[in-house]
Design a protein around this motif. Structure first.
Motif, PDB file in Angstrom:
ATOM      1  N   ILE A   6       0.839  -1.203   0.000  1.00  0.00           N
ATOM      2  CA  ILE A   6       0.000   0.000   0.000  1.00  0.00           C
ATOM      3  C   ILE A   6       0.872   1.250   0.000  1.00  0.00           C
ATOM      4  CG2 ILE A   6      -1.857   1.229   1.180  1.00  0.00           C
ATOM      5  CD1 ILE A   6      -2.631  -1.394   2.521  1.00  0.00           C
ATOM      6  N   HIS A   7       0.487   2.213  -0.819  1.00  0.00           N
ATOM      7  CA  HIS A   7       1.177   3.502  -0.820  1.00  0.00           C
ATOM      8  C   HIS A   7       1.088   4.114   0.582  1.00  0.00           C
ATOM      9  CE1 HIS A   7       2.075   7.707  -1.737  1.00  0.00           C
ATOM     10  NE2 HIS A   7       2.527   7.310  -2.914  1.00  0.00           N
ATOM     11  N   PRO A   8       2.158   4.714   1.071  1.00  0.00           N
ATOM     12  CA  PRO A   8       2.165   5.279   2.434  1.00  0.00           C
ATOM     13  C   PRO A   8       1.003   6.237   2.719  1.00  0.00           C
ATOM     14  CG  PRO A   8       4.377   5.305   1.528  1.00  0.00           C
ATOM     15  CD  PRO A   8       3.477   4.858   0.419  1.00  0.00           C
ATOM     16  N   ASN A   9       0.486   6.893   1.687  1.00  0.00           N
ATOM     17  CA  ASN A   9      -0.621   7.842   1.897  1.00  0.00           C
ATOM     18  C   ASN A   9      -1.959   7.161   2.148  1.00  0.00           C
ATOM     19  OD1 ASN A   9       1.219   9.868   1.417  1.00  0.00           O
ATOM     20  ND2 ASN A   9       0.491  10.346  -0.641  1.00  0.00           N
ATOM     21  N   PHE A  10      -2.021   5.827   1.931  1.00  0.00           N
ATOM     22  CA  PHE A  10      -3.311   5.149   2.007  1.00  0.00           C
ATOM     23  C   PHE A  10      -3.296   3.934   2.942  1.00  0.00           C
ATOM     24  CE2 PHE A  10      -3.069   7.132  -2.222  1.00  0.00           C
ATOM     25  CZ  PHE A  10      -4.185   7.968  -2.156  1.00  0.00           C
ATOM     26  N   PRO A  93      -2.106   6.178  -7.576  1.00  0.00           N
ATOM     27  CA  PRO A  93      -1.826   4.784  -7.203  1.00  0.00           C
ATOM     28  C   PRO A  93      -2.049   4.573  -5.707  1.00  0.00           C
ATOM     29  CG  PRO A  93       0.229   6.009  -7.483  1.00  0.00           C
ATOM     30  CD  PRO A  93      -0.881   6.935  -7.891  1.00  0.00           C
ATOM     31  N   ILE A  94      -2.802   3.539  -5.378  1.00  0.00           N
ATOM     32  CA  ILE A  94      -3.114   3.258  -3.971  1.00  0.00           C
ATOM     33  C   ILE A  94      -2.395   2.004  -3.484  1.00  0.00           C
ATOM     34  CG2 ILE A  94      -4.980   2.589  -2.393  1.00  0.00           C
ATOM     35  CD1 ILE A  94      -6.835   4.421  -4.010  1.00  0.00           C
ATOM     36  N   ALA A  95      -2.443   0.931  -4.278  1.00  0.00           N
ATOM     37  CA  ALA A  95      -1.849  -0.333  -3.815  1.00  0.00           C
ATOM     38  C   ALA A  95      -1.775  -1.333  -4.966  1.00  0.00           C
ATOM     39  CB  ALA A  95      -2.686  -0.920  -2.681  1.00  0.00           C
ATOM     40  N   TYR A  96      -1.044  -2.419  -4.715  1.00  0.00           N
ATOM     41  CA  TYR A  96      -1.120  -3.581  -5.602  1.00  0.00           C
ATOM     42  C   TYR A  96      -1.068  -4.836  -4.746  1.00  0.00           C
ATOM     43  CZ  TYR A  96       3.975  -4.307  -5.241  1.00  0.00           C
ATOM     44  OH  TYR A  96       5.251  -4.541  -4.768  1.00  0.00           O
ATOM     45  N   TYR A 109      -3.598  -7.722  -8.604  1.00  0.00           N
ATOM     46  CA  TYR A 109      -4.547  -6.627  -8.708  1.00  0.00           C
ATOM     47  C   TYR A 109      -3.799  -5.291  -8.571  1.00  0.00           C
ATOM     48  CZ  TYR A 109      -8.039 -10.229  -7.503  1.00  0.00           C
ATOM     49  OH  TYR A 109      -8.817 -11.358  -7.472  1.00  0.00           O
ATOM     50  N   TYR A 110      -4.278  -4.298  -9.319  1.00  0.00           N
ATOM     51  CA  TYR A 110      -3.753  -2.944  -9.166  1.00  0.00           C
ATOM     52  C   TYR A 110      -4.898  -2.051  -8.716  1.00  0.00           C
ATOM     53  CZ  TYR A 110      -2.223   1.776 -10.354  1.00  0.00           C
ATOM     54  OH  TYR A 110      -1.920   3.122 -10.296  1.00  0.00           O
ATOM     55  N   ILE A 111      -4.655  -1.240  -7.692  1.00  0.00           N
ATOM     56  CA  ILE A 111      -5.693  -0.410  -7.084  1.00  0.00           C
ATOM     57  C   ILE A 111      -5.319   1.066  -7.239  1.00  0.00           C
ATOM     58  CG2 ILE A 111      -7.002   0.057  -4.987  1.00  0.00           C
ATOM     59  CD1 ILE A 111      -6.015  -2.725  -3.974  1.00  0.00           C
ATOM     60  N   SER A 112      -6.266   1.841  -7.766  1.00  0.00           N
ATOM     61  CA  SER A 112      -6.023   3.271  -7.951  1.00  0.00           C
ATOM     62  C   SER A 112      -7.295   4.060  -7.653  1.00  0.00           C
ATOM     63  CB  SER A 112      -5.564   3.558  -9.386  1.00  0.00           C
ATOM     64  OG  SER A 112      -6.556   3.167 -10.316  1.00  0.00           O
ATOM     65  N   GLU A 113      -7.135   5.354  -7.505  1.00  0.00           N
ATOM     66  CA  GLU A 113      -8.288   6.210  -7.257  1.00  0.00           C
ATOM     67  C   GLU A 113      -9.117   6.333  -8.540  1.00  0.00           C
ATOM     68  OE1 GLU A 113      -8.870   9.874  -4.241  1.00  0.00           O
ATOM     69  OE2 GLU A 113      -7.321  10.157  -5.747  1.00  0.00           O
ATOM     70  N   HIS A 114     -10.422   6.341  -8.401  1.00  0.00           N
ATOM     71  CA  HIS A 114     -11.311   6.472  -9.554  1.00  0.00           C
ATOM     72  C   HIS A 114     -11.314   7.917 -10.048  1.00  0.00           C
ATOM     73  CE1 HIS A 114     -14.754   5.657 -12.163  1.00  0.00           C
ATOM     74  NE2 HIS A 114     -15.299   6.767 -11.694  1.00  0.00           N
TER      75      HIS A 114
END
Length: 249
Positions: A6-10, A93-96, A109-114
């Motif tokens: 997870i990105h540190p911001n999330f 980018p939020i996480a993978y 999976y790749y997770i990002s903001e909509h």
């Protein structure tokens, strides 16, 4: 073995992200349901996110993505971080997530903001009378120039991979998606023109975009137009030949 990076911001979203991934098949709303990859939209906390599920790789690629090369999910995340650092817009980018066994990668999976966007580049191709079309093409060309100036060779620079947000009648923002194929290198003039080839440009579009790019790069309009046309038409002919061969089978 499973890993959620997870990105540190999330990091506060960890448990909710894990739940979305664990229940990907039964929760969320499909944005894209493809034969290879699928994207679903979720509400997580005060955010709306997209989760892209990549098709499980074959046995050979499963081993490659585990031991030799980063998975598409990891590359998408890392490249998005680089783009943001360079001031290039992409869904944040939020996480993978990766699940693997000793033999190789199984799911990712790749997770990002909509991003709520108004249209994508395909509309500019299929609708020659699209409102402000010339202005948008000029601004898109400046956006591509910014990519090149930042040493970014986006290998999938194609019509469906740029989302466009209308900020006002004279201001548009461009967001890159489908990020797992990029090179970071110094871009020669030839590289730059070659990078336009997948956009399926018409003569009118090339006239507009080559003029804008030549002014930004301080190259003659004639040289820019000639090379952009060459690579664009070579690519289009190649694709059309493939379609023709398939149609004859």
């Amino acid at each position: 073995m499973q890993e959620l990076f997870i990105h540190p911001n999330f990091t506060s979203l960890k448990s909710e992200l894990q739940d979305c991934i664990s229940n990907f098949e039964i929760k969320g709303e499909y944005v894209v349901k493809g034969a290879r990859n699928s994207i679903k939209k979720y509400k997580v906390g005060d955010k709306v996110i997209n989760i892209k599920s990549f098709k499980s790789p074959n046995l050979f690629n499963s081993f490659i993505y585990k031991y030799i090369r980063s998975s598409k999910a990891k590359r998408s995340f890392e490249y998005a971080v680089k783009l943001v650092e360079k001031g290039i817009k992409t869904p944040l980018p939020i996480a993978y997530f990766e699940a693997s066994t000793f033999s190789g990668l199984k799911t990712s999976y790749y997770i990002s903001e909509h991003v709520n966007y108004n249209f994508d580049f395909r509309d500019l191709i299929h609708k020659p009378k699209y409102p402000n079309r010339t202005l948008i093409l000029e601004q898109f060309t400046a956006f591509t120039f910014k990519l090149h100036e930042n040493n970014i060779d986006f290998l999938d620079h194609s019509p469906g991979n740029t989302l466009i947000v209308k900020k006002s009648d004279v201001d548009y923002e461009f967001y890159l998606i489908d990020l797992n194929r990029m090179r970071f290198k110094s871009m020669s003039f030839d590289n730059r023109m070659h990078n336009f080839r997948r956009l399926w440009l018409s003569k009118t579009m090339i006239n507009i975009m080559s003029k804008t790019y030549s002014e930004l790069y301080q190259k003659s309009t004639e040289e820019t137009h000639k090379l952009m046309t060459k690579y664009s038409y070579e690519f289009q002919k190649k694709v059309n030949r493939k379609k023709l061969r398939k149609g004859k089978k």
